[in-house]
Design a protein around this motif. Structure first.
Motif, PDB file in Angstrom:
ATOM      1  N   UNK A   1       0.823  -1.206   0.000  1.00 49.26           N
ATOM      2  CA  UNK A   1       0.000   0.000   0.000  1.00 49.26           C
ATOM      3  C   UNK A   1       0.862   1.262   0.000  1.00 49.26           C
ATOM      4  N   UNK A   2       0.434   2.238  -0.780  1.00 52.74           N
ATOM      5  CA  UNK A   2       1.191   3.491  -0.815  1.00 52.74           C
ATOM      6  C   UNK A   2       0.884   4.310   0.429  1.00 52.74           C
ATOM      7  N   UNK A   3       1.880   5.102   0.841  1.00 55.45           N
ATOM      8  CA  UNK A   3       1.708   5.935   2.040  1.00 55.45           C
ATOM      9  C   UNK A   3       1.808   7.401   1.638  1.00 55.45           C
ATOM     10  N   UNK A   4       1.427   8.267   2.554  1.00 53.44           N
ATOM     11  CA  UNK A   4       1.560   9.697   2.274  1.00 53.44           C
ATOM     12  C   UNK A   4       3.005  10.138   2.577  1.00 53.44           C
ATOM     13  N   UNK A   5       3.317  11.342   2.183  1.00 53.51           N
ATOM     14  CA  UNK A   5       4.627  11.940   2.501  1.00 53.51           C
ATOM     15  C   UNK A   5       4.501  12.531   3.903  1.00 53.51           C
ATOM     16  N   UNK A  89       7.323  14.171 -14.976  1.00 50.92           N
ATOM     17  CA  UNK A  89       8.213  13.273 -14.227  1.00 50.92           C
ATOM     18  C   UNK A  89       7.997  13.428 -12.724  1.00 50.92           C
ATOM     19  N   UNK A  90       7.777  14.671 -12.289  1.00 53.42           N
ATOM     20  CA  UNK A  90       7.550  14.899 -10.859  1.00 53.42           C
ATOM     21  C   UNK A  90       6.263  14.205 -10.411  1.00 53.42           C
ATOM     22  N   UNK A  91       5.203  14.395 -11.187  1.00 54.03           N
ATOM     23  CA  UNK A  91       3.908  13.796 -10.819  1.00 54.03           C
ATOM     24  C   UNK A  91       3.974  12.271 -10.867  1.00 54.03           C
ATOM     25  N   UNK A  92       4.648  11.737 -11.873  1.00 56.97           N
ATOM     26  CA  UNK A  92       4.816  10.273 -11.956  1.00 56.97           C
ATOM     27  C   UNK A  92       5.530   9.739 -10.710  1.00 56.97           C
ATOM     28  N   UNK A  93       6.541  10.471 -10.271  1.00 46.72           N
ATOM     29  CA  UNK A  93       7.319  10.021  -9.101  1.00 46.72           C
ATOM     30  C   UNK A  93       6.447  10.041  -7.854  1.00 46.72           C
ATOM     31  N   UNK A  94       5.728  11.159  -7.661  1.00 45.99           N
ATOM     32  CA  UNK A  94       4.841  11.249  -6.488  1.00 45.99           C
ATOM     33  C   UNK A  94       3.850  10.093  -6.508  1.00 45.99           C
ATOM     34  N   UNK A  95       3.188   9.894  -7.648  1.00 37.90           N
ATOM     35  CA  UNK A  95       2.119   8.888  -7.724  1.00 37.90           C
ATOM     36  C   UNK A  95       2.637   7.457  -7.592  1.00 37.90           C
ATOM     37  N   UNK A  96       3.873   7.238  -7.994  1.00 38.98           N
ATOM     38  CA  UNK A  96       4.414   5.879  -7.912  1.00 38.98           C
ATOM     39  C   UNK A  96       4.652   5.459  -6.459  1.00 38.98           C
ATOM     40  N   UNK A  97       5.093   6.409  -5.632  1.00 40.51           N
ATOM     41  CA  UNK A  97       5.482   6.059  -4.259  1.00 40.51           C
ATOM     42  C   UNK A  97       4.457   6.464  -3.202  1.00 40.51           C
ATOM     43  N   UNK A  98       3.691   7.514  -3.485  1.00 40.75           N
ATOM     44  CA  UNK A  98       2.888   8.110  -2.406  1.00 40.75           C
ATOM     45  C   UNK A  98       1.435   8.317  -2.797  1.00 40.75           C
ATOM     46  N   UNK A 100      -2.031  10.466  -0.796  1.00 40.15           N
ATOM     47  CA  UNK A 100      -2.548  11.139   0.395  1.00 40.15           C
ATOM     48  C   UNK A 100      -2.524  12.636   0.202  1.00 40.15           C
ATOM     49  N   UNK A 101      -3.001  13.381   1.199  1.00 36.28           N
ATOM     50  CA  UNK A 101      -3.110  14.839   1.077  1.00 36.28           C
ATOM     51  C   UNK A 101      -1.770  15.530   0.796  1.00 36.28           C
ATOM     52  N   UNK A 102      -0.716  15.096   1.447  1.00 37.26           N
ATOM     53  CA  UNK A 102       0.567  15.785   1.225  1.00 37.26           C
ATOM     54  C   UNK A 102       1.134  15.437  -0.151  1.00 37.26           C
TER      55      UNK A 102
END
Ligand code: HEM
Length: 123
Positions: A1-5, A89-98, A100-102
């Motif tokens: 499961x992915x977690x938030x930052x 690339x930034x959005x892909x990275x965020x979505x791949x790992x995280x 949540x609201x942050x």
């Protein structure tokens, strides 16, 4: 499961993975490595501080994010296409790992700053 930052390790992971993608992208890598000749050992900690400040409220970043791109824009035009690629690339990275609201906030902040930066560079 992915977690938030939620902490500085998460931010570090986001930044490291993002710049791995930047370095693997022909056009962005050209700007960072061939034009700006970025010293990654120095740049990455600045980016940790920037995102720690923006996402976790840790007031560590003391720079002027947009100003830093003016001299770069003199050397190589930072086009809409380059900004789009950066954001993808930034959005892909965020979505791949995280998730949540942050994580959402990270994508929003990146988009807002990119738009403002692009606008100012055109003035
Ligand atoms: C086409 C898009 C972009 C390119 C090619 C680009 C490239 C660069 C380069 C080459 C540097 C200088 C690194 C160094 O010499 O150490 C830099 C610095 C930086 N960039 Fe970008 N950037 C882009 C968009 C963005 C966006 C959208 C953000 C924020 C959301 C951002 C945040 C920063 C920050 C915080 C710094 C450090 C400034 C300082 O020294 O205080 N960049 N960028």
């Amino acid at each position: 499961m992915k977690v938030d930052i939620t902490n500085t390790d998460d931010v570090k992971r986001l930044v490291n993975q993002f710049y791995d993608k930047v370095n693997a992208d022909k056009d962005l890598s050209f700007v960072f490595n061939d034009v700006a000749k970025v010293n990654w050992e120095a740049h990455l900690p600045i980016m940790y501080r920037f995102w720690n400040a923006n996402l976790l409220g840790i007031p560590e970043y003391k720079g002027y994010v947009i100003d830093a791109h003016f001299s770069l824009n003199e050397k190589v035009k930072l086009t809409q296409a380059l900004f789009d690629r950066w954001l993808t690339l930034f959005e892909e990275t965020v979505d791949f790992y995280f998730d949540g609201p942050t994580a959402q906030l990270a994508k929003q902040r990146a988009q807002t700053i990119a738009q403002l930066m692009f606008y100012k560079l055109r003035q």
